[in-house]
Write an enzyme that holds these catalytic residues in place. Structure first.
Site, PDB file in Angstrom:
ATOM      1  N   HIS A   1      -6.258  -4.016 -31.592  1.00  0.00           N
ATOM      2  CA  HIS A   1      -5.392  -5.079 -31.075  1.00  0.00           C
ATOM      3  C   HIS A   1      -6.112  -5.860 -29.970  1.00  0.00           C
ATOM      4  O   HIS A   1      -6.232  -7.087 -30.036  1.00  0.00           O
ATOM      5  CB  HIS A   1      -4.091  -4.458 -30.533  1.00  0.00           C
ATOM      6  CG  HIS A   1      -3.101  -5.448 -30.017  1.00  0.00           C
ATOM      7  ND1 HIS A   1      -2.050  -5.910 -30.773  1.00  0.00           N
ATOM      8  CD2 HIS A   1      -2.992  -6.083 -28.826  1.00  0.00           C
ATOM      9  CE1 HIS A   1      -1.340  -6.781 -30.068  1.00  0.00           C
ATOM     10  NE2 HIS A   1      -1.889  -6.901 -28.866  1.00  0.00           N
ATOM     11  N   GLU A   2      -6.624  -5.138 -28.986  1.00  0.00           N
ATOM     12  CA  GLU A   2      -7.300  -5.811 -27.869  1.00  0.00           C
ATOM     13  C   GLU A   2      -8.600  -6.477 -28.333  1.00  0.00           C
ATOM     14  O   GLU A   2      -8.964  -7.542 -27.842  1.00  0.00           O
ATOM     15  CB  GLU A   2      -7.559  -4.841 -26.715  1.00  0.00           C
ATOM     16  CG  GLU A   2      -6.297  -4.213 -26.111  1.00  0.00           C
ATOM     17  CD  GLU A   2      -5.197  -5.205 -25.721  1.00  0.00           C
ATOM     18  OE1 GLU A   2      -5.504  -6.365 -25.392  1.00  0.00           O
ATOM     19  OE2 GLU A   2      -4.011  -4.804 -25.769  1.00  0.00           O
TER      20      GLU A   2
ATOM     21  N   HIS B   1      -7.686  -9.829 -29.616  1.00  0.00           N
ATOM     22  CA  HIS B   1      -7.542 -10.778 -28.505  1.00  0.00           C
ATOM     23  C   HIS B   1      -8.934 -11.206 -28.021  1.00  0.00           C
ATOM     24  O   HIS B   1      -9.192 -12.389 -27.778  1.00  0.00           O
ATOM     25  CB  HIS B   1      -6.806 -10.113 -27.325  1.00  0.00           C
ATOM     26  CG  HIS B   1      -5.312 -10.075 -27.458  1.00  0.00           C
ATOM     27  ND1 HIS B   1      -4.551 -11.205 -27.643  1.00  0.00           N
ATOM     28  CD2 HIS B   1      -4.428  -9.040 -27.381  1.00  0.00           C
ATOM     29  CE1 HIS B   1      -3.256 -10.863 -27.692  1.00  0.00           C
ATOM     30  NE2 HIS B   1      -3.165  -9.550 -27.537  1.00  0.00           N
TER      31      HIS B   1
ATOM     32  N   GLU C   1      -1.592 -13.794 -29.644  1.00  0.00           N
ATOM     33  CA  GLU C   1      -1.030 -12.584 -30.236  1.00  0.00           C
ATOM     34  C   GLU C   1      -1.277 -12.549 -31.750  1.00  0.00           C
ATOM     35  O   GLU C   1      -1.394 -11.469 -32.336  1.00  0.00           O
ATOM     36  CB  GLU C   1       0.461 -12.505 -29.909  1.00  0.00           C
ATOM     37  CG  GLU C   1       1.096 -11.151 -30.134  1.00  0.00           C
ATOM     38  CD  GLU C   1       0.576 -10.031 -29.225  1.00  0.00           C
ATOM     39  OE1 GLU C   1      -0.169 -10.317 -28.254  1.00  0.00           O
ATOM     40  OE2 GLU C   1       0.905  -8.862 -29.503  1.00  0.00           O
TER      41      GLU C   1
HETATM   42 ZN    ZN Z   1      -1.328  -8.451 -27.505  1.00  0.00          ZN
END
Ligand code: ZN
Length: 506
Positions: free
Chosen positions: A268-269, A272, A298
């Site tokens: 997830h990170e 980003h 996101e």
């Molecule tokens: Zn996030």
């Protein structure tokens, strides 16, 4: 150099200096979340607030606003480059908007939110919403005042939403959530009734931290996070921050008794981070080189976490390595069982622990409640009961107390109204972008099976990252997919996956 150019260059230099201050502040905050010794906290708070004050002073300098106005209204404006126009337009918009807030309101909001968070921590510990209610009432009143001061016309909530998702409107978001809820609730009912629930116990075996870190790093690197321009570290509350055009930090946390926390948190990170790494560094500190909206940010994290990282193809590639690193936990398991386990779905009360499908219901009801609070249709006193009723209607559960009910998130205590919908907008954008990439690149699962992630990343670089703020999020997604924003791709993705995981009919 024309006079227009020379004023423009001055503005750019001033903003690049602001960026130097902001990234220095971000570095201090990153350090605070990772390595800062406990006794260093008080002086660090002074450093951070000094820099924040300096940033605010420079950004709110009336001379900067005047220069931007002159640039936007000059006759040459129509003939300068697309990036220059976008820079002037975006900077004018945000600086104008901020300047409409009276100093008194800015200070009162800052105080109310700082106090609100402290009261919220205590109220949550005591599980008593009543202790937090007066602080929240004050924050809601100030947020309404803020929305009115922005003077954008339309709904008050829209003016607040615009701070996080420029150009978004709550009427569209309400329609999208209604459509999501209408399909997700019955789908999750089918899932619940299924006789083939995955065995999630295999994710709760012992996963040594060192091996988890190794697999997380390998996966982040494989999907395209550039470790020459970034780092992965450990923290309590994972996040991603950029400290310069070639310095992106991602953070994760490890739970040795649960596989998913660190692994999917890292993906997830990294998602980003790859967005930050894909922004055009020659425009660093200026709108064409800055992320577009929270929703689009996101979308990148959710795309890599869920659509790539929870896909069957991804695990066909990584499974042998996972078994090699966790022989005791996974050695006797089958890939199919592992894949079903990481895609389990079950109603729960806590948003941050929710799975990919139910997560959107947690957001839908928060959006409904917070827009009713701002419009005045719902009072703060009515919030806990309304919260409980919506959880019952959407997820079939009622919180046992306020800590797992209306007190669970920090957002409202920090004045972040209009922030929640960006989580689901991101999820929606992710599915729509993924489908569009697949139409151009062919079946992506077969890429992932072979460990090929570069074509997808390059597609995102071209169609999403490089635009920065030169277009709105909705324009970027619409152009990339040649379709209007819709919940249909997300619903189709969830339906297909859950039917396979839970072996549903049809
Ligand atoms: Zn996030």
């Amino acid at each position: 150099m024309t006079p227009w150019e020379s004023t423009y260059q001055q503005v750019c230099r001033e903003l690049q200096e602001v960026q130097l201050l902001q990234t220095t502040q971000a570095l201090l905050e990153w350090d605070q979340q990772t390595y800062l010794p406990q006794q260093g906290g008080a002086y660090r708070a002074e450093q951070v607030s000094f820099l924040a004050g300096e940033v605010h002073r420079r950004k709110s300098d009336p001379r900067l606003r005047e220069k931007l106005q002159n640039l936007a209204h000059a006759p040459e404006f129509g003939s300068v480059s697309f990036e220059q126009q976008a820079s002037v337009r975006e900077l004018s918009r945000t600086i104008e908007k901020a300047s409409r807030l009276p100093q008194r309101l800015v200070e009162e909001l800052a105080r109310a939110c700082s106090l609100g968070q402290q009261v919220w921590v205590e109220a949550r510990r005591a599980k008593k919403f009543g202790d937090f209610a007066p602080a929240l009432e004050r924050i809601v009143r100030l947020k309404r005042e803020q929305a009115t001061a922005y003077g954008m016309g339309g709904l008050a909530y829209d003016a607040l939403l615009d701070d996080y998702e420029p150009g978004a409107r709550s009427a569209e978001i309400a329609a999208m959530f209604a459509a999501l809820v209408a399909e997700l609730v019955p789908l999750l009912g089918e899932v619940k009734a299924s006789k083939h629930h995955p065995d999630v116990s295999l994710l709760h075996r012992n996963f040594p931290k060192l091996a988890q870190e190794q697999l997380g790093r390998q996966a982040a690197q494989a999907i395209g996070f550039d470790f020459q321009r970034g780092r992965l570290d450990v923290t309590h509350h994972p996040f991603c921050t950029e400290l310069g055009p070639h310095d992106c930090r991602i953070l994760t946390r490890y739970d040795e008794q649960f596989f998913s926390t660190a692994f999917f948190g890292t993906l997830h990170e990294a998602g980003h981070g790859m967005y930050e790494q894909g922004l055009r560094s020659e425009y660093y500190g200026l709108p064409p080189g800055q992320y577009c909206s929270l929703g689009l940010h996101e979308s990148q994290s959710r795309l890599w976490e869920n659509l790539v990282g929870r896909s069957r193809g991804f695990w066909e590639h990584f499974w042998p390595e996972a078994v090699r690193l966790f022989p005791a936990a996974l050695g006797a398991s089958a890939l199919e069982d592992f894949w079903r386990a990481i895609n389990y779905s079950a109603p729960s009360l806590i948003r941050v622990e929710a799975d990919e499908a139910t997560y959107n219901l947690h957001i839908a009801l928060r959006f409904e409640l917070e827009s009713a609070l701002i419009s005045g249709d719902l009072t703060v006193a009515e919030l806990p009961a309304a919260w409980s009723d919506k959880y019952h209607a959407y997820l079939g559960l009622r919180p046992a107390d306020d800590a797992e009910g209306a007190l669970q998130d920090v957002h409202w205590s920090a004045g972040l109204f209009g922030y929640f919908p960006t989580y689901t907008l991101g999820t929606l954008y992710a599915s729509q972008l993924f489908d569009a990439a697949e139409r151009e690149l062919g079946a992506l699962e077969s890429h992932f099976q072979r460990g090929q992630f570069q074509p997808l990343l390059e597609w995102l670089r071209r169609n999403v990252h490089r635009h920065g703020q030169t277009l709105t999020a909705s324009e970027i997604v619409t152009r990339a997919s040649h379709q209007p924003i819709s919940q249909a791709p997300l619903l189709a993705h969830l339906r297909t996956k859950l039917r396979r995981v839970y072996r549903l009919e049809g």
